[in-house]
Write an enzyme that holds these catalytic residues in place. Structure first.
Site, PDB file in Angstrom:
ATOM      1  N   GLY A  40       0.811  -1.204   0.000  1.00 16.65           N
ATOM      2  CA  GLY A  40       0.000   0.000   0.000  1.00 16.65           C
ATOM      3  C   GLY A  40       0.850   1.262   0.000  1.00 16.65           C
ATOM      4  O   GLY A  40       0.522   2.254  -0.646  1.00 16.65           O
ATOM      5  N   TYR A  41       1.983   1.191   0.672  1.00 11.19           N
ATOM      6  CA  TYR A  41       2.809   2.378   0.860  1.00 11.19           C
ATOM      7  C   TYR A  41       3.654   2.685  -0.366  1.00 11.19           C
ATOM      8  O   TYR A  41       4.148   3.775  -0.527  1.00 11.19           O
ATOM      9  CB  TYR A  41       3.764   2.131   2.040  1.00 11.19           C
ATOM     10  CG  TYR A  41       4.491   0.839   1.832  1.00 11.19           C
ATOM     11  CD1 TYR A  41       3.937  -0.347   2.312  1.00 11.19           C
ATOM     12  CD2 TYR A  41       5.647   0.790   1.070  1.00 11.19           C
ATOM     13  CE1 TYR A  41       4.548  -1.554   2.034  1.00 11.19           C
ATOM     14  CE2 TYR A  41       6.238  -0.416   0.790  1.00 11.19           C
ATOM     15  CZ  TYR A  41       5.699  -1.571   1.277  1.00 11.19           C
ATOM     16  OH  TYR A  41       6.278  -2.764   0.976  1.00 11.19           O
ATOM     17  N   GLY A  42       3.913   1.686  -1.204  1.00 13.37           N
ATOM     18  CA  GLY A  42       4.817   1.892  -2.331  1.00 13.37           C
ATOM     19  C   GLY A  42       5.567   0.618  -2.676  1.00 13.37           C
ATOM     20  O   GLY A  42       5.042  -0.477  -2.531  1.00 13.37           O
ATOM     21  N   ASP A  65       2.439  -4.738  13.286  1.00 13.06           N
ATOM     22  CA  ASP A  65       2.167  -5.550  12.099  1.00 13.06           C
ATOM     23  C   ASP A  65       3.059  -6.788  12.102  1.00 13.06           C
ATOM     24  O   ASP A  65       3.758  -7.077  11.129  1.00 13.06           O
ATOM     25  CB  ASP A  65       2.378  -4.717  10.830  1.00 13.06           C
ATOM     26  CG  ASP A  65       1.659  -5.310   9.625  1.00 13.06           C
ATOM     27  OD1 ASP A  65       0.773  -6.178   9.818  1.00 13.06           O
ATOM     28  OD2 ASP A  65       1.981  -4.914   8.489  1.00 13.06           O
TER      29      ASP A  65
END
Ligand code: NAG
Ligand code: NAG
Ligand code: NAG
Ligand code: NAG
Ligand code: NAG
Length: 951
Positions: free
Chosen positions: A641-643, A755
């Site tokens: 999601g972040y990259g 996480d």
């Protein structure tokens, strides 16, 4: 007054003069230089060996190491070598032109720790004086022409770790102690007896082995040993590799060999062993077994044929086996090769409906097999020539003709590039498609644990391990290439190695010396599956500048002048020298100006002052762009999601993983700064460490160390080819738990990971677990706070239900996720699979009154079900406590660490051992790597030897 001082100085000077004159290492080394040819050219520049002669290291003007591998030296050793009384390391490997005998004066080198003379041209007997080398740790005299007996005095080397005398022409028996005579039974710290390929004779003495020994590799193959295998062998519980093949051993195999539960490779083939086929039920990590060509009593198929779940290779041709083969044999998960030819196996062959998917060849030539169940559907090379199924029915199936010999060819493929045609002779296009002059030689693996030579992943794992080792030793290596794997007559796997220079088309001399030493000294340790090895290097013919050619008498002017000049002058000189040295020191210590690593910190946009960082580097966008090949697709190793995460390599060769936030998911400058400050403070061997960051041109990137063996998830799913047995899983659980414990208890302020999952636990080359990705981590800030309220983030399946409902994040949320990780470690199932939740599934299947809590069905088969899963029940208990509904009923990470440590002790493992194993990507071993856990072996690659590498 003044004269008084001068007098004192004079006395001091005279004392100094005498002590250096007595230990005049320079004279001795110059004498050796005179009898050697092809010494490094810079030995002619200066008469003082301690002034920077290639291959020579000194301390306080005393020579402490001589490392001259692969220099093309010729000549012999003279008594002068015995004068270098502070010498610690002598490595003259791969100089075939060094001949003559190993002179008795070698015994004067009382400080010697490493004596390495691999593949030189030495001959004659080994001197008894060797036994005087009481500090010796490492002795490799293999692949020379030594004759005569093994000196009993070697038994006096009480620190010896490595003893390699293989491939010489040694004769006589194996010496053991008796009365005041020493013997090899006294070497209780020695891990390696490599005596193969000699002409040793007589029986293997009963006295040779005892329960105090710590041997791991016993290699006596290809000698002329007679008599029975001594039953004392069964006392050496540390053994991992046994090769007694190609001797004249007779009699029964002692029954207590079945006690050697750590043995991975056993070769007893080509002897005259009699009696029953040995019971090997206990050897449950056995990978490679060869009992062929012995005269055992005719016997039915042993029961361990289907219980040794780690077997890759089973060779028992000509062993008088009778009866029907069980189909279960072929479902052993890693099985690759079965050779049971020339026996009396009969009935119908059944390889089962789901045989090992690695199975390549089954040779049952010349047995009494009448039928084959999977006749129309099988995809292995099967040989049934000489069985009734072929001889009596006129069948023309493929299995009734001998296969044409296919040799597996392998060559390291180009790394996403087109090989370059190279113009000059001797140049080769490297795997990175750069023409260069490689350093070459052959690796000889003396007992590999696999027999499938066509699987490229094994060579990749070998290359990775080697590159890592070279990098750790800061050797100027760009890449290595492996080719032409073949098995030679001794059943060694021989692989051709080419090592390519970095930054230049050729190595310089120090580069070659360093690489040669790294291989001759076993600084490079291959992945466990490759077993013990040795390397034979070739001369490197591409050095710039001519060799000295030897024979140039260097002048002794210094000494002559010294003795002729009067005392006062010398004192004056001495004082002057002192002043000069003092000045020089001052200069060297003057801080060299470095450009500020934070110069690139973007101070616009309110991100404040540059971050306060220790050991973390600010990279410019341009730099990272270069290191990742313009952030090319082929360098991308994952997206989220972040990259995207990219793999890259720094100019010094270190591999890095770059996490590049995509546009839109960057955070505020201040937050980014806080994050880097947090991450750069976190240092623990079970946490992936931050190398640097980039905050430049609107980009936000974090640069981490690259962890070669990928995620635990990849290994559990079989994607990485790393087999995780119970021992390894325990070590991974412990490592990851310690990483989290550090974040919770020792990081200041404490950090909650948020996480925790198997995708965020990485394995390095030694399979040490490293917790990664603190991208979502939350710092508790004030130490008095017990929780933070935050938007719920994390991964489904691992998420703490309490946190999910209350949005209150505590350390216990990580504990919950870690509990799920523990369950995943034993089942290899995703937390949520086909709508089923791992926690519930496991609780339902569980019956605490039964063995292994009745979990056989849900456990991952590759964990090795038939091996004893010692402590599994307690492991399940702790996992289930971690996933209790409410945080207060869950243990802390520090409780979890303690519990896993105690489970490991119960399972007979040392929780403090460094790692699960050396990187073993492929057919993996049961537990410890042969070389890990060897505190006695005083050196690691990083320390060696201080001056081999140009500064
Ligand atoms: C060499 O051995 C001597 C005597 O054992 C010892 O005093 C000396 O410190 C050693 N030198 C080094 C460099 O270890
Ligand atoms: C083993 O070591 C112990 C303790 O040093 C000693 O008492 C014992 O005799 C040794 N056993 C053998 C077989 O050498
Ligand atoms: C080793 O094997 C022998 C014979 O097979 C057995 O009697 C003995 O108990 C075993 N020892 C250990 C320590 O397991
Ligand atoms: C079997 O072993 C004997 C030595 O014991 C050796 O001479 C012979 O060549 C071997 N046969 C095969 C087929 O390897
Ligand atoms: C083989 O050894 C195992 C122990 O490892 C034992 O349980 C079994 O009974 C033995 N089998 C035979 C046939 O002796």
């Amino acid at each position: 007054m003044g004269t008084r001082i001068l007098q004192v100085l004079l006395i001091l000077f005279i004392q100094l003069w005498f002590s250096t004159a007595q230990n005049d290492d320079a004279t001795s080394l110059r004498a050796l230089k005179d009898v050697w040819e092809n010494t490094p050219p810079n030995w002619d520049d200066n008469s003082d060996p301690c002034s920077g002669w290639d291959g020579i290291t000194c301390k306080n003007s005393r020579v402490t190491s001589i490392t001259l591998a692969s220099m093309g030296l010729t000549g012999s050793l003279t008594g002068d070598i015995g004068q270098l009384s502070e010498l610690q390391i002598l490595d003259l490997s791969y100089n075939k032109g060094l001949t003559g005998s190993l002179i008795p004066a070698i015994g004067n080198l009382k400080n010697l720790t490493n004596l390495i003379l691999v593949n030189c041209g030495f001959s004659g007997p080994l001197p008894d004086t060797l036994g005087n080398l009481e500090n010796l740790i490492f002795m490799s005299l293999n692949s020379n022409g030594f004759i005569g007996r093994i000196p009993p005095s070697i038994g006096n080397m009480k620190n010896l770790y490595w003893l390699d005398l293989a491939d010489n022409r040694l004769t006589g028996g194996i010496p053991v102690s008796s009365g005041s005579t020493p013997g090899l039974d006294m070497l209780i710290h020695t891990k390696h007896f490599h005596f193969g390929g000699n002409m040793l004779s007589g029986t293997i003495p009963q006295r040779l082995f005892n329960s105090n020994m710590t041997l791991i590799h016993l290699l006596f193959e290809n000698n002329q040993l007679t008599g029975t295998i001594p039953s004392t062998l069964g006392l050496v519980k540390s053994l991992e590799v046994i090769r007694l093949d190609k001797n004249f051993l007779t009699g029964n195999v002692p029954s207590n060999i079945n006690n050697l539960t750590g043995v991975f490779e056993m070769f007893l083939a080509n002897n005259q062993l009699t009696g029953p086929v040995p019971n090997l039920t206990g050897l449950n990590v056995l990978n490679y077994l060869d009992l062929s060509n012995n005269t055992f009593d005719p016997s039915g198929v042993p029961s361990w044929f289907s219980t040794l779940q780690s077997l890759t290779t089973l060779k028992m041709y000509r062993t008088s086996l009778v009866g029907q083969l069980p189909a279960a044999l072929f479902s052993i998960p890693q099985l690759q090769n079965v050779d049971l030819s020339y026996n009396r196996l009969n009935g119908t062959l059944d390889i089962g409906s789901s045989h090992s998917n690695q199975l390549q060849q089954v040779n049952l030539q010349s047995n009494e097999i009448g039928d084959f169940r999977q006749r129309n559907q099988y995809n292995i090379e099967l040989i049934l020539v000489g069985n009734p199924i072929c001889t009596e029915t006129g069948t023309t199936d493929k299995f009734c003709s001998l296969p044409t010999n296919t040799t597996s060819t392998y060559l390291t493929p180009p790394n996403n590039c087109l090989p370059t045609p190279c113009s000059s002779s001797g140049q080769v296009s490297s795997p990175n498609c750069i023409c260069a002059y490689p350093y070459t030689g052959n690796l000889f693996l003396r007992a590999p644990s696999f027999s499938d030579l066509g699987n490229s992943s094994i060579y990749e794992s070998l290359r990775n391990a080697m590159m890592n080792s070279f990098r750790r030793s800061q050797l100027p290596v760009d890449t290595v290439s492996l080719s032409n794997p073949t098995k030679n007559l001794d059943d060694y796997l021989v692989i051709n190695l080419q090592v390519f220079p970095s930054g230049d088309e050729r190595f310089n001399r120090t580069g070659i010396l360093g690489i040669g030493f790294s291989l001759s000294n076993q600084t490079f340790k291959p992945p466990a599956a490759f077993g013990p090895y040795f390397f034979i290097g070739e001369n490197y013919d591409f050095l710039l500048g001519a060799s000295s050619g030897g024979g140039h008498k260097s002048s002794n002017t210094g000494i002559i002048v010294g003795s002729a000049v009067g005392g006062w002058v010398l004192v004056a000189l001495l004082v002057l020298t002192g002043i000069y040295a003092f000045r020089q020191k001052g200069r060297a210590e003057k801080p060299t100006h470095e450009s500020s690593p934070f110069a690139l910190w973007d101070t616009t946009g309110g991100s404040g002052a540059v971050p306060q960082l220790k050991g973390t580097k600010a990279f410019s966008f341009e730099e990272l762009n270069k290191y990742t090949n313009n952030f090319s697709e082929s360098n991308s190793i994952g997206t989220g999601g972040y990259g995207t995460v990219y793999r890259g390599s720094l100019p010094n060769g270190q591999l890095i993983a770059i996490k590049r936030a995509k546009q839109g998911s960057t955070q505020g400058g201040l937050e980014f700064k806080t994050e880097i400050e947090l991450l750069s403070r976190v240092h623990h061997k079970n946490l992936v460490s931050l190398v640097g960051f980039c905050f430049d041109q609107g980009e936000q990137m974090l640069v981490y160390e690259f962890i070669v063996n990928g995620t635990v998830k990849d290994s559990l799913s079989g994607r990485s080819g790393i087999r995780l047995d119970w021992t390894r899983r325990l070590r991974i659980a412990l490592g990851a738990a310690k990483g989290l414990q550090y974040l919770h208890d020792l990081a200041d302020p404490p950090i909650i990971h948020r996480d925790v999952k198997t995708n965020n636990i990485l394995l390095d080359e030694r399979l040490v677990a490293k917790v990664a990705d603190f991208g979502l981590s939350k710092s508790l800030g004030d130490a008095n706070r017990t929780h933070v309220t935050t938007q719920v983030k994390g991964t489904m399946g691992y998420m703490d239900p309490e946190y999910y409902m209350t949005q209150q994040l505590t350390e216990k949320s990580d504990v919950y996720s870690f509990g799920v990780v523990l369950l995943e470690l034993i089942t290899a199932r995703n937390p949520i699979e086909k709508g089923k939740y791992i926690v519930r599934e496991l609780k339902q299947a569980m019956d605490k009154s039964k063995e292994l809590y009745n979990l056989h069905e849900v456990l991952d088969p590759t964990i090795g079900l038939t091996t004893q899963l010692k402590g599994l029940e307690r492991f399940v208990d702790v996992a289930l406590r971690c996933v209790e509904e409410t945080g207060d009923r869950r243990p802390t990470m520090s409780d979890v660490v303690k519990e896993i440590e105690s489970i490991m002790e119960l399972a007979g493992l040392n929780p403090n051992a460094e790692s699960a194993s050396n990187s073993a990507d492929y057919p993996s071993k049961g537990s410890e790597h042969p070389y890990t856990n060897d505190n006695l072996f005083a050196y690691s690659g990083d320390q060696f030897p201080p001056r081999l590498v140009p500064k």
